[in-house]
Design a protein around this motif. Structure first.
Motif, PDB file in Angstrom:
ATOM      1  N   TYR A  98      11.149  -9.995  35.350  1.00  0.00           N
ATOM      2  CA  TYR A  98      12.128  -9.032  35.804  1.00  0.00           C
ATOM      3  C   TYR A  98      13.360  -9.778  36.317  1.00  0.00           C
ATOM      4  O   TYR A  98      13.241 -10.880  36.852  1.00  0.00           O
ATOM      5  CB  TYR A  98      11.578  -8.174  36.954  1.00  0.00           C
ATOM      6  N   TYR A 130       4.593   4.005  36.836  1.00  0.00           N
ATOM      7  CA  TYR A 130       4.092   3.323  35.638  1.00  0.00           C
ATOM      8  C   TYR A 130       3.965   4.331  34.510  1.00  0.00           C
ATOM      9  O   TYR A 130       3.374   5.390  34.677  1.00  0.00           O
ATOM     10  CB  TYR A 130       2.725   2.701  35.913  1.00  0.00           C
ATOM     11  N   ALA A 153       6.195   0.213  24.626  1.00  0.00           N
ATOM     12  CA  ALA A 153       5.039   0.088  25.500  1.00  0.00           C
ATOM     13  C   ALA A 153       5.299   0.720  26.868  1.00  0.00           C
ATOM     14  O   ALA A 153       6.416   1.056  27.231  1.00  0.00           O
ATOM     15  CB  ALA A 153       4.710  -1.391  25.674  1.00  0.00           C
ATOM     16  N   ASP A 154       4.194   0.874  27.609  1.00  0.00           N
ATOM     17  CA  ASP A 154       4.284   1.351  28.985  1.00  0.00           C
ATOM     18  C   ASP A 154       4.638   0.195  29.904  1.00  0.00           C
ATOM     19  O   ASP A 154       4.390  -0.972  29.590  1.00  0.00           O
ATOM     20  CB  ASP A 154       2.941   1.954  29.419  1.00  0.00           C
ATOM     21  N   ASN A 157       6.750  -6.474  24.712  1.00  0.00           N
ATOM     22  CA  ASN A 157       7.861  -5.556  24.911  1.00  0.00           C
ATOM     23  C   ASN A 157       8.990  -6.328  25.573  1.00  0.00           C
ATOM     24  O   ASN A 157       8.755  -7.353  26.241  1.00  0.00           O
ATOM     25  CB  ASN A 157       7.439  -4.380  25.805  1.00  0.00           C
ATOM     26  N   TYR A 197       6.196  -0.811  46.671  1.00  0.00           N
ATOM     27  CA  TYR A 197       6.245  -2.243  46.903  1.00  0.00           C
ATOM     28  C   TYR A 197       7.235  -2.518  48.035  1.00  0.00           C
ATOM     29  O   TYR A 197       8.201  -1.783  48.228  1.00  0.00           O
ATOM     30  CB  TYR A 197       6.748  -2.985  45.647  1.00  0.00           C
ATOM     31  N   THR A 213      -3.395   6.583  41.777  1.00  0.00           N
ATOM     32  CA  THR A 213      -3.814   6.621  40.372  1.00  0.00           C
ATOM     33  C   THR A 213      -4.711   7.815  40.122  1.00  0.00           C
ATOM     34  O   THR A 213      -5.761   7.691  39.512  1.00  0.00           O
ATOM     35  CB  THR A 213      -4.521   5.323  39.972  1.00  0.00           C
ATOM     36  N   PHE A 243      11.345   0.958  38.325  1.00  0.00           N
ATOM     37  CA  PHE A 243      11.606   0.840  39.752  1.00  0.00           C
ATOM     38  C   PHE A 243      12.712   1.778  40.200  1.00  0.00           C
ATOM     39  O   PHE A 243      13.696   1.990  39.481  1.00  0.00           O
ATOM     40  CB  PHE A 243      12.033  -0.600  40.088  1.00  0.00           C
ATOM     41  N   GLN A 298       0.640  -4.618  39.044  1.00  0.00           N
ATOM     42  CA  GLN A 298       1.238  -5.929  38.836  1.00  0.00           C
ATOM     43  C   GLN A 298       1.420  -6.641  40.174  1.00  0.00           C
ATOM     44  O   GLN A 298       1.809  -6.027  41.168  1.00  0.00           O
ATOM     45  CB  GLN A 298       2.590  -5.790  38.135  1.00  0.00           C
ATOM     46  N   TRP A 340       7.614  -8.833  28.507  1.00  0.00           N
ATOM     47  CA  TRP A 340       6.178  -8.726  28.779  1.00  0.00           C
ATOM     48  C   TRP A 340       5.442  -9.542  27.735  1.00  0.00           C
ATOM     49  O   TRP A 340       5.632  -9.367  26.538  1.00  0.00           O
ATOM     50  CB  TRP A 340       5.738  -7.266  28.738  1.00  0.00           C
ATOM     51  N   LYS A 390      -1.010   2.202  46.078  1.00  0.00           N
ATOM     52  CA  LYS A 390      -0.881   2.777  44.742  1.00  0.00           C
ATOM     53  C   LYS A 390      -1.614   4.109  44.674  1.00  0.00           C
ATOM     54  O   LYS A 390      -2.611   4.338  45.378  1.00  0.00           O
ATOM     55  CB  LYS A 390      -1.458   1.839  43.693  1.00  0.00           C
ATOM     56  N   LEU A 433       8.243   3.309  29.076  1.00  0.00           N
ATOM     57  CA  LEU A 433       9.562   2.803  29.431  1.00  0.00           C
ATOM     58  C   LEU A 433      10.638   3.499  28.610  1.00  0.00           C
ATOM     59  O   LEU A 433      10.369   3.953  27.494  1.00  0.00           O
ATOM     60  CB  LEU A 433       9.622   1.294  29.191  1.00  0.00           C
ATOM     61  N   PHE A 462       3.466   3.657  42.759  1.00  0.00           N
ATOM     62  CA  PHE A 462       3.294   2.520  43.657  1.00  0.00           C
ATOM     63  C   PHE A 462       4.453   2.477  44.659  1.00  0.00           C
ATOM     64  O   PHE A 462       5.543   2.982  44.396  1.00  0.00           O
ATOM     65  CB  PHE A 462       3.319   1.198  42.871  1.00  0.00           C
ATOM     66  N   LEU A 471       6.453  -0.687  34.249  1.00  0.00           N
ATOM     67  CA  LEU A 471       6.911  -0.228  35.553  1.00  0.00           C
ATOM     68  C   LEU A 471       8.394   0.112  35.515  1.00  0.00           C
ATOM     69  O   LEU A 471       9.191  -0.652  34.964  1.00  0.00           O
ATOM     70  CB  LEU A 471       6.679  -1.305  36.616  1.00  0.00           C
ATOM     71  N   PHE A 495      10.482  -0.326  47.518  1.00  0.00           N
ATOM     72  CA  PHE A 495      10.689   0.187  46.166  1.00  0.00           C
ATOM     73  C   PHE A 495       9.573   1.154  45.787  1.00  0.00           C
ATOM     74  O   PHE A 495       8.381   0.821  45.891  1.00  0.00           O
ATOM     75  CB  PHE A 495      10.719  -0.954  45.143  1.00  0.00           C
ATOM     76  N   SER A 524       0.955   7.014  37.428  1.00  0.00           N
ATOM     77  CA  SER A 524       0.512   6.043  38.418  1.00  0.00           C
ATOM     78  C   SER A 524       1.755   5.675  39.216  1.00  0.00           C
ATOM     79  O   SER A 524       2.789   5.349  38.640  1.00  0.00           O
ATOM     80  CB  SER A 524      -0.070   4.795  37.752  1.00  0.00           C
TER      81      SER A 524
END
Lengths: 117, 112
Positions: B35, A94, A102-103, B56, A36, A51, A107, B101, B48, A49, A97, A34, A105, A90, A32
């Motif tokens: 962030y 997604y 966990a998953d 996380n 910004y 997806t 940048f 988000q 998070w 976005k 990490l 994005f 974003l 930016f 996914s």
């Protein structure tokens, strides 16, 4: 873990000319993605976005981006720049990490878009 | 519909003090993210929270902590402030399980 590389730290265009902001991504599965935008001293606003639906994604304010899996790219374009487009952009992916867990974003470092009158 | 809100807008502290930053998510969003955007370092994921639990955390020392309240608002605490903690702290929220988000305007923390 995924990563994203914005190929230009600064881009300068004249008002009324096309804008191209380049982004390459790395992801172990279908990502996914994005874009910004951040205006000076402001938070981030979601432009668009991707997806895994249509590869050409239309966003707000006339921006669009094309997902190219073969090139692992997700470049942002706009046909005609406006002075109000001057901001930091930016590219974001997604997914998992770095460091596992966990998953979330990840940048890119951002591209500063300058609009010349 | 109200967006993500953050308070205060600006915060000035001296080295060694504690800072508390607050965030209210979009109504219906249960996930809150923090962030840090420091000059020259880009946007880095901090924490998070979802349903009151920390899900996380990024690569930050334990003096960065927070919590999420039953109404899904969140607080970020930074203890023993250091000069390099000076940054824009952004909060974002999302629906549970969503990758999309939405960000607040940020809190500018200055440590002197």
């Amino acid at each position: 873990a995924q990563s994203v590389t914005q190929l230009d730290s600064h881009v300068s265009v004249s008002e009324g000319t096309p804008v191209l902001l380049r982004c390459n991504y790395s992801s172990s599965y279908s990502p996914s993605l994005f874009w910004y935008v951040q205006h000076p001293n402001k938070g981030l606003q979601l432009l668009l976005k991707y997806t895994s639906a249509a590869t050409l994604v239309k966003g707000i304010n006339g921006f669009e981006a094309e997902f190219k899996k073969s090139e692992t790219s997700f470049h942002l374009t706009k046909p005609s720049a406006h002075m109000s487009d001057a901001a930091e952009y930016f590219c974001v992916v997604y997914g998992r990490l770095s460091g596992g867990g966990a998953d979330g974003l990840t940048f890119g470092k951002g591209t500063h878009l300058i609009i010349q009158p | 519909e109200a967006g993500v809100t953050q308070s205060p807008t600006h915060l000035i502290k001296t080295r060694g003090q504690q800072a508390t930053l607050r965030c209210s998510p979009i109504s219906g969003h249960t996930s809150v993210y923090w962030y840090q955007q420091a000059l020259g370092l880009g946007l880095q994921f901090l924490l998070w929270y979802d349903e009151g639990e920390e899900r996380n955390r990024g690569n930050f020392p334990p003096r960065f902590s927070g919590r999420q309240f039953p109404n899904y608002s969140s607080e970020l605490n930074v203890n023993a402030l250091e000069l390099e903690d000076s940054a824009l702290y952004l909060c974002a929220s999302s629906l549970v399980g969503s990758s999309e988000q939405y960000f607040g305007p940020g809190t500018r923390l200055t440590v002197t």
